[in-house]
Structure formats: structure tokens, C-alpha cells
Design an enzyme around this catalytic site. Structure first.
Site, PDB file in Angstrom:
ATOM      1  N   LEU A 370       0.831  -1.213   0.000  1.00 56.88           N
ATOM      2  CA  LEU A 370       0.000   0.000   0.000  1.00 56.88           C
ATOM      3  C   LEU A 370       0.857   1.251   0.000  1.00 56.88           C
ATOM      4  O   LEU A 370       0.447   2.296  -0.475  1.00 56.88           O
ATOM      5  CB  LEU A 370      -0.912   0.011   1.221  1.00 56.88           C
ATOM      6  CG  LEU A 370      -2.009  -1.051   1.279  1.00 56.88           C
ATOM      7  CD1 LEU A 370      -2.683  -1.038   2.634  1.00 56.88           C
ATOM      8  CD2 LEU A 370      -3.032  -0.824   0.181  1.00 56.88           C
ATOM      9  N   GLY A 371       2.021   1.158   0.585  1.00 53.59           N
ATOM     10  CA  GLY A 371       2.888   2.331   0.601  1.00 53.59           C
ATOM     11  C   GLY A 371       4.035   2.155   1.566  1.00 53.59           C
ATOM     12  O   GLY A 371       4.070   1.214   2.359  1.00 53.59           O
ATOM     13  N   VAL A 378       3.756  -0.792   4.313  1.00 52.72           N
ATOM     14  CA  VAL A 378       2.416  -1.239   4.678  1.00 52.72           C
ATOM     15  C   VAL A 378       1.844  -2.083   3.544  1.00 52.72           C
ATOM     16  O   VAL A 378       1.905  -1.698   2.380  1.00 52.72           O
ATOM     17  CB  VAL A 378       1.484  -0.038   4.941  1.00 52.72           C
ATOM     18  CG1 VAL A 378       0.140  -0.523   5.453  1.00 52.72           C
ATOM     19  CG2 VAL A 378       2.117   0.915   5.923  1.00 52.72           C
ATOM     20  N   ASP A 493       3.250  13.171  14.945  1.00 48.42           N
ATOM     21  CA  ASP A 493       3.365  13.208  13.489  1.00 48.42           C
ATOM     22  C   ASP A 493       1.985  13.339  12.847  1.00 48.42           C
ATOM     23  O   ASP A 493       1.594  12.553  11.990  1.00 48.42           O
ATOM     24  CB  ASP A 493       4.100  11.953  12.991  1.00 48.42           C
ATOM     25  CG  ASP A 493       4.762  12.190  11.637  1.00 48.42           C
ATOM     26  OD1 ASP A 493       4.763  13.359  11.180  1.00 48.42           O
ATOM     27  OD2 ASP A 493       5.268  11.237  11.029  1.00 48.42           O
TER      28      ASP A 493
END
Ligand SMILES: *[C@@H]1O[C@H](CO)[C@@H](O)[C@H](O)[C@H]1NC(C)=O
Ligand SMILES: *[C@@H]1O[C@H](CO)[C@@H](O)[C@H](O)[C@H]1NC(C)=O
Ligand SMILES: *[C@@H]1O[C@H](CO)[C@@H](O)[C@H](O)[C@H]1NC(C)=O
Length: 683
Positions: A370-371, A378, A493
Site C-alpha cells: 500500500l505504501g 504497509v 506526526d
């Protein structure tokens, strides 16, 4: 004096049986207010929850996550003498016990155990985890609890002002200890030796109270060394316990323990108690014999092996010893592997095996990636049995230390559950990797919607109502982290790529808390200060410290980003400008709504969008003290409070990004994937 239970291993069986029989016959009497358990057989004990008596051991928790266990001496004890100052020099009450804590690792366990004096044996409303089965968030600190607990606390909980993750505390009606010290003992020459409560070795604790001098003493020593009671107590605190041990009624003595999401076992092996005097000594041999029965405890081979080498220095013996050592080493490794497996299996409800996750992701194929970012890659997965879609984050903490910190962090974060937070479902450990399993968010991350370059993709556009709901959602999640949950969690974050959207386009914050143990992440999105450039409050750059106010700052940037669909740093006339400055400039020109996303057209509520932009500016105030707390932010967003009237364009200072920029631009150059690269596109 009644020896309620005496187990001498060398006793011939008939005598032992006789002894036990006579014990069950006298069980009810307290007589002179004392009892001794050299091992436990369930007599005169009231147990609940996970607590049980097994093989002569009192096991308070048996390894189930989020469970608690209690064991009390069944009969009430009359503490009258501990309330009325006595003239005798004997302690008004004293107790000693030997315990062993078996955590999933040699150096990690949660949450500990406590010796308890309480007006009630009913702890059904108490919570597990950091509440140790003693209290809950409503009655914590209430004087009517009439509770004294000597906590052996193995996890650092900032919500209760814990000093560290290995301490002994004296708790009066509250989990915020009245006094606490790192576990350890003083030798006769005054030297302090720290002890690790979770070392899996038996340790002895003494608790004494003297009503004449109103002083509570707590002492701990390693039991395996046959140590006498250290002369100097670890804790010696002046405190009048009269209010707890109220004059008119009686109290119960016992133990409480609770697990968090780790698989931990808490044992009491021996216990002795006395009112008006010194508690009787426990039988060393019996206790140590029982301690050997505890699974997962390192055996005492060291001492014997070393003796062998010294006393019989012959080659043959050396060979035998070597063989023994190899065997023990193998056994140890097997044991380590076993606990590791056990842990993987037992952590958090529910947990996952590596095999399951391999199947779920077809072997972590690139197709399901996913990234990357936020501490790891992920992957999307579908769990084999339940067919539930999950997101699996693969993190490599690197060092052993990093892994430990990470796990300790996850133990705490496992408690979190809120509709605007991405739910952590469980984890799995594989070699030097940690796999965190989260709810899958079908609609991806917020930044993709806001900064989608493809303007024709109308279905990817967010209408104003959705955007406002997302802002409210993020605020609500952040409020929960900051103020609503039992423990303050600083996100560190907050940014649009960490806001994920579920099937109904509700915002869910991800990656919370992890930044703490991963401040030095190699990820390009994350600066060395932990956080993402553009969202970092000015004081973080200066002081390097994240606070609630720095989260609020980032949230302010996020709000404006959602309304304007612009990156936190934009390029205007070739110069980098903070989004806040840009919004402020529009406001100074007379129309703050000039700054909003042109794609919104006239699909927006003027009042709401102005509120979002102005509140965004207020949250980005250069002075942390001027920023509102998340509670107030929520009130503003729900229109329960009006923005301060003196919030005017002229009263807000320009937020200068210059000093930061020099450094960070260089950082950006070397990290081509950061958000800052958008600067060069001149959006
Ligand atoms: C406790 O002991 C005191 C005397 O030591 C006695 O007066 C009192 O009645 C006792 N209380 C109970 C509840 O047994
Ligand atoms: C508690 O410790 C202090 C300091 O060592 C000592 O003087 C006192 O007698 C102790 N009290 C009890 C009840 O053991
Ligand atoms: C402790 O407090 C009780 C009640 O408040 C009082 O009666 C008693 O005298 C106090 N003890 C000492 C030693 O001050």
C-alpha cells in the site's frame, strides 16, 4: 500461633497428611491475627479472576491478556492496634512474601502485582492493565476506597506519575503512589543494589507499619541468595494510616495483579502476616523448592557448575561439565524459543502467526504494497479464516533495544480504542521484524484526496461537508489521545498522510505514539526531530521537545490544508511560504476565504470554513501557550464556544519559516520523496 499450612518436603507422607488435615480443621480461626503460608493449598484464601492455587503456588495471573486476579486471606483482620498508637516498639502490623514474575521476556512484563490491605474483598469493578486490578478511572484517588497497596510495578505509566518501569510504590487510595523507588536493596555497608522485578527470580518483600511513629517501611531483597532482610528499608515513609485502617472496622489482606496485553504470570510462593509484631519467617527450603516448580524460571545450575569446576579440576569432570553446559545452553535456547513462540501466540486479542500474515499478503508481494513511510512498509492483507481485510505494517526496529522499546510502546498503545483512531488488531514478531496488524482503511489517506494532481478525477474530490467531518474526526481522535484516554499520548506526526479514511469517509488517525521510539527513523518523511517538515512547531526545532501544543500546531496546519488543499509549505513568487502565512495574508487582504481550495466552488458553508481557517491560524500560533488545547478546539468546532474576539489578523504574528528552512531545504534535496519536493512544482 496457627501454622495454617506447612509443607516440609522431607516430611513422611502420613505426617504431611495429618498436618494438612489438622490445618483444614482449624482454618477458620484467626486468633492472634497472624498466619503463615509456606506454599499455598487454597485453605483460608478467597480468590477471584485469574487467581488459583497450583502445585503449592499462588498464581495471581495465568498469562491471559487483560485479566486480573485477587487472593485474600478469607477472614477480616482487626487493625485496632494499628490505628491507636501503641506504646510497644513492635510494628503494628508486618508482612512478608516471596514472589516471582514471569514475563514473556527476561526484561519485559506487565503490569505487576500488589500487596493489598482493603476494606473489601470485592474488586469486581477494578480494571486490569495499569490499574493492576485495584481501582478504576472513577474511583482512583477516592479517600473512601480505604485501600493500601504496595505495588510492584513493572510498566511505566505516566498517567499515574510512575517514576520508571521497575519500581515499588506505596499507594494510598490511589494508583499515584504516595512514595516510590526503583526496586533494589541496601547492603549492610550502605551500597544500593538495583533489582529487576521481572527477572523471573524469587524475591522477598517486607512491609511494616508502626502506628506510634506512623511510619511505613518497605524492603525488598533477592530470595535466591538467601539474603537476610536488609537493615535499611528501600522505602521508609512517615504516614498515618489511620484514615485507611479506620478504627471501627476490619480489613482484608491479600494480593492483586493484572495483565495488560502481554502474556505474564504473577506468582506468590510464600506469605506470612502478623498484627502487633514481626511476621514469622518463611521456610527457605520449602519456598525455594516451590520456586523451582515455576515454569519458565531459570534453574540454579550456575552455582553448582561453578563449584564443580573449582572443586574437581579433573579433565573428566570438565568434560562432564562441558556436556552439562551445552545441554543447559540448548535447554535455555529452547526455552527462549518457547517463550518467544508463546508470546507471539498470546499477545493481544487477537494475535497472529507469521504464517497467517504470509498467507494474508501472498508472501508480502509488491502487488499488495500500500505504501512506504511512517516507520515501514504497509501491505494489504486478507486474514485466512475470517477473511477480514487488514493493513499490515512491517517495521524493522533494527537493534534489540529498539525492538524492546517498540514493544513496550505497543503494550501501552494496545489499550487505545476510538472511532477516529486506526485500530491496532494485534502483532506478530518474526526475526528482527515486527508486523503490526491494523484495520484496513479502504479509502486510503487524506493527502491523496487533497493533493491529487488529476483534476478530472471527480470521484476523488471531497465535498465541504466531508472535509468538515474529517476535521472534526481528527480533532476528536487527537482529543482522545491528549485528554480523554487514561494516559497522555502525544502523536508527534499529525499530517494528512497519517489520516486514513474508512468506508464511510470517517477520519482515522494512524501511527500514533510510534514516533516516540522511532525518532531516528530512516524514513524520509520523518525528520530527525520526529515529525514532518511543515507541520513542526517552531519550538520543536528550537527545543526538540514534542508536547500537546506541538500536536495542536500540526493539527492547525492540517485544518488549513484540508480547507485550502495546499501543502503546508507553498511556493509563492518563487519563495517558500508557510501555509499559515499565506492564509493570514489573505485575511489581511480582507477575505480569508480567498485562500480556500478553488475546487470547492461555492460548495461550502462560509461560517464553517472561516472557523476552520481562523482556528487553524490560532492553533499555529508561534507561542505554544497561545494555542488552544484540544478540548477547546473541539468546543470551537462544535460551536459550543466562540473564537476569541481579539483573534484578528493584526494580532497574529507572522510565522517565520526562514531559520528552519536553510537546514530543511538541504534535507529535502537529499530526500526526493518528501512533501517538500512539491515546492519545486510551484503549486
Ligand atoms: C477489635 O479489637 C478491639 C480490641 O483490641 C475490640 O475492642 C474491637 O471490638 C474489635 N473489633 C472487631 C470488629 O472485632
Ligand atoms: C523503619 O525504618 C526505619 C529506618 O531504618 C527504622 O528506624 C524503623 O524502626 C523502621 N520501622 C519499622 C516499623 O520497621
Ligand atoms: C493518626 O491519626 C489519628 C486520626 O486522625 C490520630 O488519632 C492519631 O493520633 C494519629 N497518630 C499519630 C501518631 O499522630
Amino acid at each position: 500461633m496457627h501454622h495454617l499450612s506447612f509443607l516440609h518436603l522431607q516430611c513422611p507422607l502420613p505426617i504431611l497428611v495429618l498436618l494438612l488435615l489438622s490445618v483444614s480443621g482449624t482454618g477458620a480461626a484467626i486468633g492472634d491475627g497472624q498466619f503463615i503460608y509456606d506454599g499455598f493449598f487454597g485453605n483460608d484464601l478467597t480468590m477471584d479472576g485469574e487467581a488459583s492455587v497450583i502445585d503449592g503456588l499462588l498464581r495471581l495471573t495465568s498469562g491471559q491478556a487483560q485479566f486480573k486476579g485477587h487472593a485474600f486471606y478469607t477472614y477480616p483482620l482487626n487493625f485496632t492496634s494499628a490505628v491507636v498508637p501503641s506504646s510497644s516498639s513492635a510494628p503494628s502490623f508486618s508482612t512478608t512474601f516471596v514472589f516471582v514474575i514471569i514475563g514473556p521476556y527476561q526484561d519485559l512484563s506487565s503490569h505487576g502485582l500488589a500487596f493489598v490491605l482493603s476494606s473489601t474483598k470485592d474488586f469486581s469493578s477494578a480494571l486490569p492493565g495499569q490499574f493492576m486490578g485495584l481501582l478504576n478511572s472513577n474511583n482512583n484517588g477516592n479517600p473512601s476506597n480505604r485501600l493500601l497497596a504496595i505495588e510492584l510495578d513493572t510498566i511505566l505509566n505516566t498517567e499515574f506519575s510512575d517514576i520508571d518501569g521497575n519500581h515499588i510504590g506505596i499507594d494510598v487510595n490511589s494508583l499515584v503512589s504516595m512514595a516510590s523507588r526503583t526496586a533494589g536493596y541496601y547492603t549492610t555497608d550502605g551500597e544500593f543494589h538495583p533489582l529487576s522485578l521481572v527477572s523471573r527470580k524469587p524475591m522477598q518483600v517486607w512491609v511494616e507499619y508502626d502506628s506510634k511513629h506512623t511510619r511505613v517501611n518497605v524492603t525488598i531483597a533477592p530470595y535466591y541468595l538467601r539474603s537476610p532482610k536488609p537493615k535499611r528499608p528501600l522505602l521508609s515513609v512517615a504516614y498515618n494510616l489511620s484514615s485507611v485502617l479506620a478504627a471501627t472496622s476490619t480489613m482484608y489482606a491479600g494480593f492483586s495483579s493484572a495483565n495488560g496485553i502481554l502474556n505474564c504470570k504473577h506468582y506468590i510462593i510464600g506469605w506470612s502476616f502478623k498484627l502487633d509484631g514481626e511476621a514469622a519467617q518463611l521456610d527457605y527450603k520449602t519456598i525455594l523448592g516451590l520456586a523451582q516448580k515455576i515454569e519458565g524460571r531459570p534453574s540454579n545450575y550456575n552455582y553448582k557448575t561453578i563449584l564443580c569446576i573449582v572443586l574437581l579440576p579433573t579433565v573428566t569432570v570438565a568434560v562432564v561439565v562441558c556436556a552439562l553446559l551445552v545441554k543447559v545452553h540448548m535447554k535455555r535456547r529452547l526455552q527462549a524459543r518457547k517463550t518467544e513462540l508463546e508470546w507471539e501466540r498470546e499477545y493481544g486479542p487477537p494475535s497472529f502467526t507469521h504464517k497467517d500474515l504470509l498467507v494474508a499478503t501472498s508472501g508480502f508481494k509488491d502487488e499488495v504494497l500500500l505504501g512506504r513511510g511512517g516507520f515501514g512498509s504497509v501491505y494489504k492483507g486478507v486474514l485466512p479464516v475470517s477473511k477480514q481485510a487488514v493493513a499490515i505494517k512491517r517495521v524493522s526496529p533494527g537493534s534489540k533495544q529498539g525492538m524492546k522499546e517498540f514493544l513496550a510502546e505497543i503494550v501501552i498503545l494496545g489499550h487505545l480504542g476510538h472511532r477516529n483512531l486506526v485500530q491496532l488488531l494485534g502483532y506478530c514478531r518474526h526475526k528482527q521484524q515486527l508486523l503490526l496488524v491494523y484495520d484496513y482503511m479502504p479509502n486510503g489517506s487524506l493527502d491523496c484526496y487533497l493533493h491529487n494532481q488529476d483534476h478530472s478525477a471527480t470521484n476523488n474530490r471531497l465535498c465541504w461537508a466531508q472535509r468538515f467531518r474529517i476535521i472534526e474526526g481528527v480533532a476528536s481522535g487527537l482529543f482522545y489521545l491528549h485528554e480523554h484516554w487514561e494516559q497522555v499520548v502525544i502523536h508527534r506526526d499529525i499530517k494528512t498522510s497519517n489520516v486514513l479514511l474508512d468506508g464511510e469517509m470517517n477520519a482515522r488517525l494512524g501511527d500514533f505514539g510510534l514516533a516516540r521510539s522511532h525518532a531516528h527513523g530512516a524514513d524520509a518523511h520523518t525528520t530527525h526531530m520526529a515529525g514532518t517538515w511543515g507541520y513542526i512547531a517552531p519550538e520543536v526545532a528550537r527545543l526538540g521537545k514534542a508536547t500537546k501544543a506541538t500536536d495542536v500546531f500540526a493539527f492547525g496546519v492540517l485544518m488549513m490544508e484540508v480547507a485550502c488543499a495546499r501543502r503546508p509549505i507553498i511556493r509563492a513568487d518563487g519563495e517558500p511560504v508557510a501555509l499559515a502565512d499565506w492564509v493570514l495574508a489573505a485575511w489581511r487582504r480582507g477575505s480569508i476565504t480567498d485562500a480556500i481550495d478553488p475546487r470547492l466552488g461555492d460548495d461550502y458553508v462560509e461560517e464553517e470554513i472561516e472557523l476552520v481557517l481562523k482556528l487553524g491560524l490560532l492553533c499555529c500560533h508561534p507561542s505554544p501557550n497561545a494555542r488552544p488545547r484540544m478540548r477547546l478546539v473541539m468546543q470551537y468546532l462544535q460551536r459550543d464556544a466562540a473564537l476569541p474576539t481579539d483573534l484578528q489578523p493584526d494580532t497574529l504574528l507572522m510565522i517565520s519559516v526562514e531559520p528552519l528552512l536553510q537546514d530543511e531545504m538541504q534535507h529535502a534535496m537529499s530526500c526526493p520523496t518528501t512533501a517538500i519536493t512539491d515546492l519545486s512544482r510551484g503549486r
